[in-house]
Design an enzyme around this catalytic site. Structure first.
Site, PDB file in Angstrom:
ATOM      1  N   GLY A  97      25.287  21.994 -21.016  1.00 38.59           N
ATOM      2  CA  GLY A  97      24.338  22.331 -19.699  1.00 38.59           C
ATOM      3  C   GLY A  97      23.036  23.046 -20.129  1.00 38.59           C
ATOM      4  N   GLY A 156      20.820  21.879 -22.053  1.00 43.71           N
ATOM      5  CA  GLY A 156      19.373  21.114 -22.077  1.00 43.71           C
ATOM      6  C   GLY A 156      19.333  20.382 -23.611  1.00 43.71           C
ATOM      7  N   SER A 171      23.772  30.357 -29.950  1.00 46.31           N
ATOM      8  CA  SER A 171      22.263  29.708 -29.525  1.00 46.31           C
ATOM      9  C   SER A 171      21.835  28.883 -30.670  1.00 46.31           C
ATOM     10  CB  SER A 171      21.442  31.001 -29.196  1.00 46.31           C
ATOM     11  OG  SER A 171      22.337  31.810 -28.099  1.00 46.31           O
ATOM     12  N   ALA A 216      11.065  27.040 -32.824  1.00 44.38           N
ATOM     13  CA  ALA A 216      11.888  27.591 -31.856  1.00 44.38           C
ATOM     14  C   ALA A 216      13.040  28.300 -32.145  1.00 44.38           C
ATOM     15  CB  ALA A 216      12.191  26.505 -31.069  1.00 44.38           C
ATOM     16  N   GLY A 267      16.992  30.136 -30.973  1.00 43.53           N
ATOM     17  CA  GLY A 267      17.832  30.209 -30.101  1.00 43.53           C
ATOM     18  C   GLY A 267      17.559  31.037 -28.541  1.00 43.53           C
ATOM     19  N   GLU A 297      22.240  33.147 -25.600  1.00 44.62           N
ATOM     20  CA  GLU A 297      23.060  34.173 -25.461  1.00 44.62           C
ATOM     21  C   GLU A 297      22.172  35.402 -25.158  1.00 44.62           C
ATOM     22  OE1 GLU A 297      24.807  32.525 -28.970  1.00 44.62           O
ATOM     23  OE2 GLU A 297      26.731  33.310 -28.413  1.00 44.62           O
TER      24      GLU A 297
END
Ligand code: FES
Ligand code: FES
Lengths: 785, 160
Positions: free
Chosen positions: A513, A515, A554, A739, A741, A744
């Protein structure tokens, strides 16, 4: 990037090297196979069109039409339903288990009990160590028949004395929760730097407080569940899981079969938040029954089981001492924490953030982990850090009051550019920008004017509706956050260009959920120069997809994202090699954009489809893998949150009016989806701050609020105005996508920010969450003396 | 008994104790309506029952004789997404998506009663539908956008 040059020789041959990966706050050394090549990092100023775009979630259509298939939606011909029987006692033994009447219920096929499950499943041992523990299971044609069978069961239990709290577990004559003792091996865990005594002596001001945090329950709306079906000696398991490969490994080991004979599939799942990281009782039960009966079996937890036996964030007691100079400079941070873990768990304690968030030379933490007779803990969104932040950040706010200092200024004063715990640099750290932007958007500097305005009903309407009750007080608070989250190897991906030029990104990861489907497609489309609408992510199947690790810590975007990018670059290279002769140029003369190949500086071009069609049945397959993490650097996210609340001092009711959240997670692949995650984390943090608390009956150890009525999670009516956004830019040191994470981090500072705002409103400190009306009234009462 | 679901008539014999949710999921093969708690606590199983909101997990199937039921599968008509569904896509109002069918049915009911709800009315009306992913702000935005008519006249080409 330093690491590319350093390892360039190793890269010529295939070599395995060690790298450091941070998972849920724990550092692990892992062996990793070096990728054949690594693309140059997408820098902050690299022109990217699809990465960074607010494209709609790619599976949204399935979700809004009810077509997304979750585990419990899997309905196979002849499928049976399994219902788990649970212990009503917290410790003891199954004395008798008579299933005669249950077996006679129409539709009931089979019952499993003590001794019927392989030891590695740890099921049905006959020994009970918490209330709600599975003791048997009924399998029937329908769920209703299984429930009728459960009602017909005759079971008796020998109840033994138990210890369900930390205090009870460490008492001298405590009943043994585990045969080796009630303390986790290595408890207390002690970590420190500098000289605490000297630090405390050097302090102008010291404060000492005790903070308490509750057991929080993941409460995903979709309960845990699995459907299993055997075909000869192979089993297929549909599972709601954050780690398909981990479930495969666990099921294979428990059943004594090879991993290639276990296929785990997860298309959609209804939230995990850390509770769905591996196989559970439901998984083994579905697999065992399906093997015994030769029919597919579905086992989905009841809500009661979901709330009482599917993992939790353990409670903590944190005794904190801070020492500081008059100007706010920290001289000592001391923590002594008690953590009752349940019957199982790991050392995800509150201490870590105490070592990491501030520039204090002297830090000492001590954590005592105890086994207690309650359901085991599982990682829950920012495990340890959410708990630790409540202690540390609440203590920082108390220190600010003691010093007469602005809490934000106190944090700025103690900002650290480097990771003092590991004595190394951060790959990037925009915490100061989070402070600046968050404070600006919140109007932190003008909060006293807001307070005045809110007390004066004639004042112009504010952005949020204000209560006009005379007993309502307005308050403001803030807290900061850090979370180690660089991701890491191993993770593999493939990018497949079909001969109509549609493009598949394949990775054995999963989308909770979060993405992931969308993010991987965006990364691959960008790297390939394809239209996003031509790209589809295929994930969630161990049989057909290359390995990726669990979606925890994450880690998915920074772990699988670089692998997907590399696979796309590899596919692009192959495509250009195939296309170059068609233009009679070198591959290096070609560029890709919008699924088109263009000869640089000319108007000659072909679509991907024109090229692939002329290749016939050749399929272009690009391969990618996640390279090692950079050495000697810490990868973390940072953030600051600001809260505005109203407290009714007569009823003790807290209403959160506004949260402003500024976070730094490096490059953001899709800001819309990322903001959704920030909001989600903040809302879970709001629940942690205000309502959520597992309650066990002291007399029996049975959970009293194992539902969604008495265990209250936030509803739409509880939600404040939330302004959550990102600062910071691409982290080119962390990995080549830039990127980090981000799932969290947002839960970490919310509760202490809200607690600080409540304290600000009522003039009394709040040292225990959730901030229920009686705790607020209690704090007011204590203060009146 | 007779039951009309998403405009289709069914003749079906309910099992003793069977809930409407189970009947929809397992017998009519409409898995879009979700099980979250089975006790009327979460709203994942929300359907329209005779045009009123109902938690299908606590409705006995046998009590639904001659009833008209609308589920998530019935919100799009002739392959064309309803404005609310488009609004949910455009405003990212589904994270894991598990609560989404219930949210959309509840929102459909809200807009049928009150074409232009203000934010407080949306929050109030939707507070029986839990979302653990915390998609609430986006859901409010999506409902408000749909009620403004933002998604009324969009082309249906890419819908199905
Ligand atoms: S499943 Fe019906 S309200 Fe939760
Ligand atoms: S979107 Fe996951 S529960 Fe609502």
């Amino acid at each position: 990037m330093a690491r590319q040059s350093k390892r360039s020789t190793a890269r010529r041959g295939r070599t395995f090297v060690e790298t450091v990966v941070e998972v849920e706050g724990r550092t692990e050394k892992r062996v990793v196979e070096l990728p054949a090549f690594e693309p140059a990092a997408w820098k902050a100023d690299t022109a990217l069109e699809i990465v960074g775009a607010r494209v709609p979630r790619m599976d949204a259509h399935e979700k809004v039409t009810g077509r997304a298939r979750y585990t419990a939606d899997i309905a196979l011909p002849g499928m049976l339903h399994a219902l788990i029987l649970r212990s009503p006692v917290a410790k003891g033994n199954v004395r008798s288990f008579d299933a005669t009447a249950a077996r006679a219920v129409p539709g009931v096929l089979d019952v499993l009990a003590t001794g019927d499950a392989p030891p590695d499943t740890r099921l049905f041992t006959g020994k009970i160590s918490y209330a709600g523990q599975p003791v048997g299971v009924i399998c029937a044609e329908t769920f209703e028949a299984a429930a009728a069978g459960a009602r017909a069961m005759a079971m008796t239990f020998d109840a033994a004395p138990f210890a369900a709290t930390f205090e009870a577990a460490v008492a001298p004559d405590a009943p043994l929760v585990r045969s080796q003792g009630n303390l986790m091996a290595d408890s207390p865990m002690i970590e420190g730097r500098g000289d605490i005594e000297a630090g405390l002596r050097a302090a102008d001001v010291t404060i000492t407080r005790e903070y308490r945090t509750p057991v929080q329950l993941h409460s995903a709306i979709e309960p845990h569940g699995a459907v299993a079906e055997w075909n000869a000696d192979r089993v297929t398991i549909w599972e709601s899981t954050q780690g398909i490969f981990r479930v495969r490994e666990q099921v294979a080991a428990a059943l004594g079969i090879s991993q290639s004979n276990v296929r785990v599939i997860k298309h959609y799942m209804g939230g995990g938040f850390g509770a769905k990281n591996g196989a559970g009782a439901h998984t083994y039960i579905a697999a065992l029954f399906a093997r015994r009966t030769g029919r597919p079996v579905r086992c989905v937890l009841s809500r009661r089981a979901e709330q009482s036996d599917s993992g939790n964030r353990p409670a903590t007691i944190q005794r904190v001492t801070l020492g500081a100079k008059k100007n706010g400079t920290l001289t000592a941070i001391v923590l002594s924490a008690d953590i009752p873990l349940g019957v199982s768990g790991w050392e995800g304690g509150p201490a870590q953030i105490y070592h990491e968030l501030y520039a204090c030379p002297n830090v000492r933490t001590e954590e005592t982990f105890a086994w207690v007779n309650s359901s085991g803990m599982q990682a829950f969104r920012a495990p340890g850090y959410a708990e630790g932040a409540f202690g540390l950040e609440s203590a920082m706010n108390a220190l600010a009051r003691e010093l007469g200092m602005d809490p934000l200024a106190l944090r700025r004063r103690n900002f650290t550019r480097i990771d003092l715990r590991r004595s190394q640099k951060y790959s990037g750290n925009a915490l100061r920008e989070c402070y600046d932007e968050g404070a600006r958007k919140f109007g932190w500097a003008s909060r006293e004017e807001r307070r005045q305005a809110s007390a004066n009903p004639a004042a112009p309407a504010s952005v949020v509706p204000s209560s006009s009750v005379a007993s309502v007080r307005r308050g403001f608070g803030m807290a900061a956050q850090l979370w180690p989250t660089g991701g890491g190897p191993p993770s593999y991906a493939q990018v497949r260009i079909n001969n109509d030029a549609s493009i598949d990104v394949l990775a054995g990861t999963q989308d909770l959920g979060t993405g992931a489907r969308t993010v991987l497609a965006q990364i691959a489309a960008e790297a390939l120069g394809a239209k996003l609408s031509d790209v589809r992510s295929i994930i969630g199947d161990t049989e057909t997809l290359p390995y990726a690790g669990n979606s925890w810590g994450s880690m998915t975007t920074p772990s699988v994202g670089p692998a997907a990018r590399m696979a796309a670059e590899d596919a692009r290279r192959l495509l250009l090699e195939a296309a170059a002769p068609m233009f009679d140029v070198q591959p290096g003369d070609l560029e890709t954009k919008d699924s088109r190949i263009v000869v640089r500086d000319t108007d000659r071009s072909m679509t991907f489809a024109e090229v692939t069609k002329s290749l016939g049945d050749v399929m272009i397959v690009g391969r990618g893998s996640r390279g090692p993490n950079p050495d000697d650097v810490t990868i973390a996210t940072f953030g600051a949150q600001f809260a505005e609340v109203e407290v009714d001092v007569e009823t003790g009711i807290v209403r959160v009016l506004r949260i402003v959240a500024a976070h730094d997670a490096g490059r953001i692949i899709n800001p819309t989806l990322a903001e959704s995650q920030l909001e989600g984390g903040i809302i879970q943090g709001l629940g942690y701050a205000l309502f959520e608390e597992r309650i066990l009956d002291r007399a029996t150890g049975v959970q009293l609020n194992a539902d969604l009525h008495d265990y209250r999670i936030p509803t739409m009516a509880d939600i404040p105005a939330i302004d959550a956004f990102f600062v910071g830019t691409a982290d080119t040191v962390a990995n080549h996508t830039g990127a980090r994470g981000l799932a969290e981090p947002p839960i970490i500072p919310t509760a202490p920010a809200i607690a600080a705002a409540v304290a600000d409103a009522i003039g009394a400190e709040m040292t225990q969450i959730p901030l229920t009306p009686w705790r607020v009234l209690g704090a007011l009462e204590n203060q009146r003396g | 008994m007779r039951l009309t679901v998403n405009g289709r008539d069914h003749e079906i014999a309910p099992a003793p104790g069977e809930r409407l949710l189970t009947l929809l999921n397992d017998r009519l093969h409409l898995p879009g309506t979700k099980f979250g708690c089975g006790h009327g606590e979460c709203g994942a199983c929300t359907v329209l029952l005779n045009n009123r909101l109902a938690y299908s997990c606590i409705v006995l199937a046998e009590a639904c004789d001659s009833a008209t039921v609308t589920t998530i599968e019935g919100l799009a008509s002739a392959g064309k997404l309803a404005p609310l569904q488009r609004a949910f896509i455009a405003h990212d109002a589904a994270q894991c998506g598990y609560c989404t069918p219930g949210q959309l049915v509840a929102a459909t009911h809200l807009l049928a009663r009150n074409a232009a709800p203000d934010e407080a009315e949306i929050r109030e009306a939707m507070s029986g539908n839990l979302c653990r992913c915390g998609t609430y702000p986006k859901i409010v935005t999506a409902i408000a956008a749909a009620s403004r008519g933002d998604f009324k006249n969009m082309s249906s080409e890419t819908d199905e």
